[in-house]
Scaffold this motif. Structure first.
Motif, mmCIF file in Angstrom:
data_model
loop_
_atom_site.group_PDB
_atom_site.id
_atom_site.type_symbol
_atom_site.label_atom_id
_atom_site.label_comp_id
_atom_site.label_asym_id
_atom_site.label_seq_id
_atom_site.Cartn_x
_atom_site.Cartn_y
_atom_site.Cartn_z
ATOM 1 N N THR A 1 -80.832 -20.203 -17.456
ATOM 2 C CA THR A 1 -79.503 -20.287 -18.072
ATOM 3 C C THR A 1 -79.475 -19.763 -19.500
ATOM 4 O OG1 THR A 1 -79.896 -22.530 -18.851
ATOM 5 C CG2 THR A 1 -78.897 -22.291 -16.678
ATOM 6 N N THR A 2 -80.635 -19.646 -20.148
ATOM 7 C CA THR A 2 -80.650 -19.213 -21.538
ATOM 8 C C THR A 2 -81.208 -17.809 -21.709
ATOM 9 O OG1 THR A 2 -82.815 -20.214 -21.900
ATOM 10 C CG2 THR A 2 -80.869 -21.566 -22.402
ATOM 11 N N LEU B 1 -87.639 -19.937 -22.526
ATOM 12 C CA LEU B 1 -86.384 -19.668 -21.847
ATOM 13 C C LEU B 1 -86.361 -20.292 -20.465
ATOM 14 C CD1 LEU B 1 -86.103 -15.863 -22.696
ATOM 15 C CD2 LEU B 1 -84.968 -17.750 -23.843
ATOM 16 N N CYS C 1 -88.339 -15.800 -25.676
ATOM 17 C CA CYS C 1 -87.518 -14.843 -26.409
ATOM 18 C C CYS C 1 -88.420 -13.854 -27.141
ATOM 19 C CB CYS C 1 -86.617 -15.583 -27.393
ATOM 20 S SG CYS C 1 -85.629 -14.511 -28.440
ATOM 21 N N CYS D 1 -83.247 -15.066 -26.106
ATOM 22 C CA CYS D 1 -82.395 -16.243 -25.950
ATOM 23 C C CYS D 1 -80.964 -15.820 -26.276
ATOM 24 C CB CYS D 1 -82.862 -17.387 -26.858
ATOM 25 S SG CYS D 1 -82.745 -17.059 -28.623
ATOM 26 N N ARG D 2 -79.998 -16.630 -25.905
ATOM 27 C CA ARG D 2 -78.593 -16.254 -26.096
ATOM 28 C C ARG D 2 -78.250 -16.001 -27.565
ATOM 29 N NH1 ARG D 2 -76.487 -14.721 -21.397
ATOM 30 N NH2 ARG D 2 -76.875 -16.207 -19.748
ATOM 31 N N SER D 3 -78.762 -16.838 -28.464
ATOM 32 C CA SER D 3 -78.402 -16.667 -29.874
ATOM 33 C C SER D 3 -79.028 -15.402 -30.467
ATOM 34 C CB SER D 3 -78.774 -17.896 -30.684
ATOM 35 O OG SER D 3 -80.157 -18.099 -30.664
#
Length: 196
Positions: free
Chosen positions: A42-43, A39, A32, A53-55
Motif C-alpha cells: 500500500t505504500t 515498504l 524506499c 515511499c509515497r511521500s
C-alpha cells in the motif's frame, strides 16, 4: 529456481521473497530508494524501476509550483530577519503606498458567551442552565432540546435544517421567507409552491 533481487542482484529464495513490479525483491531490499523506509503493497510507488515511499515519490516526482507546496500559501520557516528596513519603495509614489496602521496594545479579550451556572452553559433562548443530557449546540451556543426550535414556526430543528441569524435559530423555510431574496421570481408571485 530462485529469482534475482531487483535491487542487489542476488538470489532471492521463497521464504524472503517480495514480488512487486513483476520482479522479485528481498524483504530487506523492499524499501524506499530515497529514505530507506520499509515498504508494503500500500505504500510502494514506482518510478524508473525503483521503489519509493509515497511521500518521497510525491516530493521527487509530484507536481511542482503554486498550490503544490512551493507557493505563497505554504508554511514558511522565515522569521523575517532579512526585512529589517521594510520593503523597497524607491520607485513607488508616496501617494500610491498603502498606509500602515501603528501597532496598538494587546487586543481586548473576547466575550466568553453566556455566563455559566454551576459549570453548566446557559440556554440562549430561556437563559436556564443546560446540562449535558439535554444539550444541543447550534449557532455557537448551547440550547435545551425543547428550546432548539425555529423562532418563526417552532418546528424542531436538526443540523441539516438549521439556519442562524443574529443569535436566533430558524428552519430553512422560515429563514428563506424572512431573510431571503424578495420580489418577482423569488417565490412571492403566483404559481409558486407554498411551504406553509
Amino acid at each position: 529456481m530462485p529469482g534475482i533481487c531487483a535491487r542487489c542482484d542476488k538470489n532471492v529464495y521463497f521464504a524472503e521473497e517480495k514480488i512487486a513490479l513483476g520482479k522479485s525483491w528481498h524483504k530487506l531490499c523492499f524499501n524506499c530508494a530515497s529514505c530507506r523506509k520499509m515498504l508494503d503493497s500500500t505504500t510502494a510507488a514506482e518510478h524508473d524501476d525503483e521503489l519509493y515511499c509515497r511521500s518521497c515519490y510525491s516530493k521527487k516526482f509530484g507536481p511542482k509550483g503554486y498550490g503544490y507546496g512551493g507557493g505563497a500559501g505554504v508554511l514558511s520557516m522565515d522569521d523575517g530577519t532579512g526585512y529589517k528596513n521594510g520593503p523597497v519603495r524607491s520607485n513607488v509614489s508616496h501617494l500610491a503606498q498603502a498606509h500602515v496602521a501603528p501597532l496598538l496594545g494587546p487586543p481586548a479579550p473576547k466575550p466568553t458567551g453566556p455566563k455559566k451556572f454551576g459549570g453548566a452553559d446557559l440556554c440562549a433562548r430561556c437563559g436556564k442552565a443546560v446540562y449535558m443530557a439535554e444539550k444541543m449546540m447550534g449557532g455557537g451556543k448551547a440550547w435545551h432540546i425543547s428550546c432548539f426550535v425555529c423562532s418563526g414556526c417552532s418546528k424542531r430543528l436538526e443540523s441539516i435544517t438549521l439556519c442562524e441569524r443574529e443569535g436566533d435559530l430558524y428552519c430553512r423555510t422560515c429563514y428563506g421567507k424572512n431573510f431571503g431574496p424578495k420580489g418577482y421570481g423569488f417565490g412571492i408571485g403566483a404559481g409558486v409552491l407554498q411551504m406553509s
